[in-house]
Design a protein around this motif. Structure first.
Motif, PDB file in Angstrom:
ATOM      1  N   ALA A 155     -15.268  17.159   5.896  1.00 31.94           N
ATOM      2  CA  ALA A 155     -14.260  16.435   5.125  1.00 31.94           C
ATOM      3  C   ALA A 155     -13.766  15.219   5.900  1.00 31.94           C
ATOM      4  CB  ALA A 155     -13.099  17.369   4.782  1.00 31.94           C
ATOM      5  N   MET A 156     -13.623  15.368   7.196  1.00 31.14           N
ATOM      6  CA  MET A 156     -13.134  14.274   8.033  1.00 31.14           C
ATOM      7  C   MET A 156     -14.078  13.079   8.011  1.00 31.14           C
ATOM      8  SD  MET A 156     -12.270  14.373  12.109  1.00 31.14           S
ATOM      9  CE  MET A 156     -13.970  14.206  12.643  1.00 31.14           C
ATOM     10  N   VAL A 157     -15.393  13.349   8.014  1.00 28.58           N
ATOM     11  CA  VAL A 157     -16.357  12.247   8.060  1.00 28.58           C
ATOM     12  C   VAL A 157     -16.877  11.865   6.680  1.00 28.58           C
ATOM     13  CG1 VAL A 157     -17.030  12.882  10.396  1.00 28.58           C
ATOM     14  CG2 VAL A 157     -18.372  13.734   8.477  1.00 28.58           C
ATOM     15  N   GLY A 158     -16.447  12.595   5.642  1.00 26.28           N
ATOM     16  CA  GLY A 158     -16.780  12.196   4.283  1.00 26.28           C
ATOM     17  C   GLY A 158     -18.147  12.621   3.798  1.00 26.28           C
ATOM     18  N   VAL A 159     -18.627  13.786   4.269  1.00 25.32           N
ATOM     19  CA  VAL A 159     -19.901  14.317   3.760  1.00 25.32           C
ATOM     20  C   VAL A 159     -19.656  15.721   3.224  1.00 25.32           C
ATOM     21  CG1 VAL A 159     -21.326  12.939   5.321  1.00 25.32           C
ATOM     22  CG2 VAL A 159     -20.614  15.250   6.015  1.00 25.32           C
ATOM     23  N   GLU A 160     -20.535  16.161   2.332  1.00 26.48           N
ATOM     24  CA  GLU A 160     -20.424  17.503   1.771  1.00 26.48           C
ATOM     25  C   GLU A 160     -20.871  18.548   2.786  1.00 26.48           C
ATOM     26  OE1 GLU A 160     -19.294  18.597  -1.185  1.00 26.48           O
ATOM     27  OE2 GLU A 160     -18.686  16.562  -1.772  1.00 26.48           O
ATOM     28  N   PHE A 161     -20.118  19.622   2.877  1.00 24.11           N
ATOM     29  CA  PHE A 161     -20.557  20.758   3.691  1.00 24.11           C
ATOM     30  C   PHE A 161     -21.782  21.403   3.050  1.00 24.11           C
ATOM     31  CE2 PHE A 161     -20.551  25.408   4.102  1.00 24.11           C
ATOM     32  CZ  PHE A 161     -20.725  25.524   5.473  1.00 24.11           C
ATOM     33  N   THR A 162     -22.688  21.900   3.872  1.00 18.99           N
ATOM     34  CA  THR A 162     -23.838  22.658   3.401  1.00 18.99           C
ATOM     35  C   THR A 162     -24.020  23.904   4.254  1.00 18.99           C
ATOM     36  OG1 THR A 162     -26.267  22.663   3.233  1.00 18.99           O
ATOM     37  CG2 THR A 162     -25.288  21.100   4.772  1.00 18.99           C
ATOM     38  N   ASP A 163     -24.450  24.990   3.625  1.00 12.79           N
ATOM     39  CA  ASP A 163     -24.700  26.236   4.355  1.00 12.79           C
ATOM     40  C   ASP A 163     -25.769  26.073   5.433  1.00 12.79           C
ATOM     41  OD1 ASP A 163     -22.823  27.567   2.883  1.00 12.79           O
ATOM     42  OD2 ASP A 163     -24.240  28.490   1.500  1.00 12.79           O
ATOM     43  N   ARG A 164     -26.557  25.026   5.334  1.00 11.94           N
ATOM     44  CA  ARG A 164     -27.584  24.784   6.356  1.00 11.94           C
ATOM     45  C   ARG A 164     -26.976  24.618   7.742  1.00 11.94           C
ATOM     46  NH1 ARG A 164     -32.600  21.279   4.332  1.00 11.94           N
ATOM     47  NH2 ARG A 164     -32.810  21.254   6.588  1.00 11.94           N
ATOM     48  N   MET A 165     -25.689  24.288   7.808  1.00 13.44           N
ATOM     49  CA  MET A 165     -25.044  24.077   9.098  1.00 13.44           C
ATOM     50  C   MET A 165     -24.720  25.384   9.815  1.00 13.44           C
ATOM     51  SD  MET A 165     -22.476  20.938   8.063  1.00 13.44           S
ATOM     52  CE  MET A 165     -22.188  20.390   9.754  1.00 13.44           C
ATOM     53  N   LEU A 166     -24.831  26.496   9.122  1.00 14.78           N
ATOM     54  CA  LEU A 166     -24.440  27.782   9.693  1.00 14.78           C
ATOM     55  C   LEU A 166     -25.591  28.535  10.346  1.00 14.78           C
ATOM     56  CD1 LEU A 166     -22.056  29.003   6.865  1.00 14.78           C
ATOM     57  CD2 LEU A 166     -21.407  28.132   9.125  1.00 14.78           C
ATOM     58  N   SER A 167     -26.823  28.086  10.129  1.00 20.42           N
ATOM     59  CA  SER A 167     -27.970  28.758  10.750  1.00 20.42           C
ATOM     60  C   SER A 167     -29.084  27.751  10.965  1.00 20.42           C
ATOM     61  CB  SER A 167     -28.461  29.920   9.878  1.00 20.42           C
ATOM     62  OG  SER A 167     -28.884  29.459   8.614  1.00 20.42           O
ATOM     63  N   TRP A 168     -29.974  28.073  11.899  1.00 18.82           N
ATOM     64  CA  TRP A 168     -31.054  27.155  12.249  1.00 18.82           C
ATOM     65  C   TRP A 168     -32.195  27.959  12.861  1.00 18.82           C
ATOM     66  CZ3 TRP A 168     -26.033  26.680  14.185  1.00 18.82           C
ATOM     67  CH2 TRP A 168     -25.802  27.286  15.415  1.00 18.82           C
ATOM     68  N   PRO A 169     -33.401  27.394  12.891  1.00 17.80           N
ATOM     69  CA  PRO A 169     -34.527  28.098  13.509  1.00 17.80           C
ATOM     70  C   PRO A 169     -34.338  28.203  15.015  1.00 17.80           C
ATOM     71  CG  PRO A 169     -35.274  26.310  12.074  1.00 17.80           C
ATOM     72  CD  PRO A 169     -33.813  26.123  12.273  1.00 17.80           C
ATOM     73  N   PRO A 170     -34.776  29.301  15.642  1.00 20.95           N
ATOM     74  CA  PRO A 170     -34.682  29.411  17.103  1.00 20.95           C
ATOM     75  C   PRO A 170     -35.662  28.468  17.781  1.00 20.95           C
ATOM     76  CG  PRO A 170     -35.954  31.233  16.231  1.00 20.95           C
ATOM     77  CD  PRO A 170     -35.435  30.481  15.037  1.00 20.95           C
ATOM     78  N   GLY A 171     -35.455  28.300  19.085  1.00 19.09           N
ATOM     79  CA  GLY A 171     -36.403  27.528  19.875  1.00 19.09           C
ATOM     80  C   GLY A 171     -35.900  26.139  20.211  1.00 19.09           C
ATOM     81  N   PRO A 172     -36.677  25.418  21.045  1.00 24.81           N
ATOM     82  CA  PRO A 172     -36.291  24.064  21.459  1.00 24.81           C
ATOM     83  C   PRO A 172     -36.468  23.056  20.331  1.00 24.81           C
ATOM     84  CG  PRO A 172     -38.439  24.628  22.353  1.00 24.81           C
ATOM     85  CD  PRO A 172     -37.910  25.871  21.691  1.00 24.81           C
ATOM     86  N   ARG A 173     -35.844  21.895  20.511  1.00 20.45           N
ATOM     87  CA  ARG A 173     -35.965  20.773  19.585  1.00 20.45           C
ATOM     88  C   ARG A 173     -36.398  19.538  20.366  1.00 20.45           C
ATOM     89  NH1 ARG A 173     -32.578  21.374  14.880  1.00 20.45           N
ATOM     90  NH2 ARG A 173     -32.697  23.586  14.318  1.00 20.45           N
ATOM     91  N   ASP A 174     -37.079  18.630  19.687  1.00 19.94           N
ATOM     92  CA  ASP A 174     -37.453  17.375  20.331  1.00 19.94           C
ATOM     93  C   ASP A 174     -36.227  16.589  20.786  1.00 19.94           C
ATOM     94  OD1 ASP A 174     -40.120  17.937  19.896  1.00 19.94           O
ATOM     95  OD2 ASP A 174     -40.292  16.683  18.101  1.00 19.94           O
ATOM     96  N   SER A 175     -35.105  16.811  20.123  1.00 22.66           N
ATOM     97  CA  SER A 175     -33.878  16.097  20.458  1.00 22.66           C
ATOM     98  C   SER A 175     -33.180  16.652  21.697  1.00 22.66           C
ATOM     99  CB  SER A 175     -32.908  16.137  19.275  1.00 22.66           C
ATOM    100  OG  SER A 175     -32.671  17.483  18.883  1.00 22.66           O
TER     101      SER A 175
END
Length: 241
Positions: free
Chosen positions: A168-188
């Protein structure tokens, strides 16, 4: 319009997990501790993977800042920047920070120190970043609105609530995708990840909050106690959802 969301933390917090949450959004790109190479180059500190970090990163803070404020790919709504406040050395001009949307992420210093000394033999208050967080908070508050402060313990008790508040602070919609993610390293992930990110690599979401029994002695206990007033200063103004 891209929001440049800068989350300023100390080490051994939930900062990498929070970066994972935002990176799991299709409209967000992230950068992992972009001032780390400069910090190690200038201080000469012997962190795990020091030479790798310096070789892979950018040691000129001005170049780093240009990238943080520079162009982003089309369609990016949020440029999430994971920062460590202790990387803000005295030689770095700070005017650019006000051009970001800033948030402070804090954690009880006893828990931070207990975790930190498992990877480094020594620790000082400046290694933990809490004194620098207070300075940054006061500077931003003096120049405008004080930045929101989020306590890691509060967050882990209610990840969705705090993520919704940040969205809400940054003006984007929340998504459930933010609550879980695949395990392991990321390129980032920074090249230092093998030394620090084992728990995050195993994770698929935020670890539920649990009370921790922390036993510190000697210099580690003194550092935690020295950081306590800084933590209490920020804890008193923390965001509650």
């Amino acid at each position: 319009m891209t929001v440049r969301l800068a989350v300023w933390s100390g080490p051994r917090n939930i900062s990498t997990a929070l970066m994972r949450a935002w990176e799991n959004r299709p409209d967000t790109i992230v950068v992992d501790e972009p001032l780390y190479a400069h910090y190690l180059h200038v201080t000469g500190l012997d962190h795990p993977g020091r030479e790798e970090v310096i070789a892979a990163g950018e040691t000129d803070w001005r170049v780093v800042v240009d990238r943080l404020l520079g162009p982003v790919p089309p369609g990016v709504a949020v440029f999430y920047q994971k920062h460590m406040t202790h990387h803000l050395l005295s030689g770095i001009d700070r005017d650019w920070i006000g051009k970001l949307t800033n948030v402070l992420l804090i954690r009880d210093p006893r828990e931070v120190v207990a975790s930190y000394v498992r990877s480094r033999a020594t620790v000082t208050p400046d290694d933990i970043g809490l004194p620098q967080q207070v300075r940054l908070y006061e500077e931003l508050a003096a120049s405008g609105e004080p930045p929101p402060v989020i306590d890691a313990g509060d967050f882990l008790r209610n990840p969705e609530g705090y993520l919704r508040a940040l969205c809400a602070m940054v003006g984007v919609e929340f998504t459930d995708r933010m609550l879980s993610w695949p395990p392991g390293p990321r390129d980032s992930d920074g090249v230092w990840a093998p030394y620090w990110y084992a728990a995050v690599w195993r994770s698929t979401g935020f670890e539920p909050y649990r009370e921790r029994t922390v036993t510190l002695a000697g210099a580690a206990a003194e550092v935690a106690e020295a950081c306590r007033p800084h933590y209490e200063r920020l804890h008193a103004v923390r965001l509650r959802v």
